[in-house]
Write an enzyme that holds these catalytic residues in place. Structure first.
Site, PDB file in Angstrom:
ATOM      1  N   TYR A 198       6.343 111.761  35.617  1.00  0.00           N
ATOM      2  CA  TYR A 198       5.840 110.457  36.066  1.00  0.00           C
ATOM      3  C   TYR A 198       4.329 110.303  35.984  1.00  0.00           C
ATOM      4  CZ  TYR A 198      10.582 110.164  37.809  1.00  0.00           C
ATOM      5  OH  TYR A 198      11.948 110.159  37.896  1.00  0.00           O
TER       6      TYR A 198
ATOM      7  N   HIS B  15      11.947 101.474  33.887  1.00  0.00           N
ATOM      8  CA  HIS B  15      11.887 102.885  34.285  1.00  0.00           C
ATOM      9  C   HIS B  15      10.628 103.482  33.694  1.00  0.00           C
ATOM     10  CE1 HIS B  15      15.889 102.778  35.946  1.00  0.00           C
ATOM     11  NE2 HIS B  15      16.243 102.089  34.875  1.00  0.00           N
TER      12      HIS B  15
END
Length: 143
Positions: A22, A99
């Site tokens: 991330y 996402h």
């Protein structure tokens, strides 16, 4: 034009959790990016994050006749929540699923998305830029 940006569980932990997936940017930096981009585009963006499925469902329901478009990163609920899918169907607001990571290139279970059944577009693997792309796609659809 008003859009609602919904982030699901653990998105508030950006910059702390799994940086190799991330990145190291925080949730607050994501919100700043979304707000700045929305302002530049002349739209109002409301951001919401919850670790609770029911809170996300309620936020979607409360958007009925108040919000023009939704950007949602359901996070872990992507793969499990029929309730979020049903809420999106109920309010019938144009929705883009986002996402940060390339979910289809990760574990097998992450390839399942209930929200994808409703969203007119899914953007994955583009990091924070995916939210901005989602905003542009919503603007195109709504105009």
């Amino acid at each position: 034009m008003k859009i609602l940006v919904i982030n699901g569980p653990n998105i508030n932990m950006l910059g702390i959790r799994e940086k190799e997936i991330y990145g190291d940017k925080s949730y607050n930096s994501l919100i700043k990016l979304i707000k700045k981009s929305a302002k530049e585009k002349g739209i109002k963006a409301t951001c919401f994050q919850s670790n609770y499925e029911g809170a996300i469902v309620t936020k979607i329901q409360n958007a009925y006749k108040k919000i023009d478009g939704i950007i949602i990163n359901p996070a872990g609920y992507t793969h499990t929540s029929v309730a979020i899918l049903d809420a999106l169907k109920a309010v019938n607001i144009p929705t883009v699923e986002v996402h940060i990571s390339a979910v289809n290139e990760r574990e097998e279970f992450r390839k399942i998305s209930y929200v994808r059944e409703y969203a007119f577009l899914t953007i994955a693997g583009e990091g924070f830029d995916g939210y901005i792309k989602a905003m542009d796609k919503l603007i195109e659809k709504l105009n």
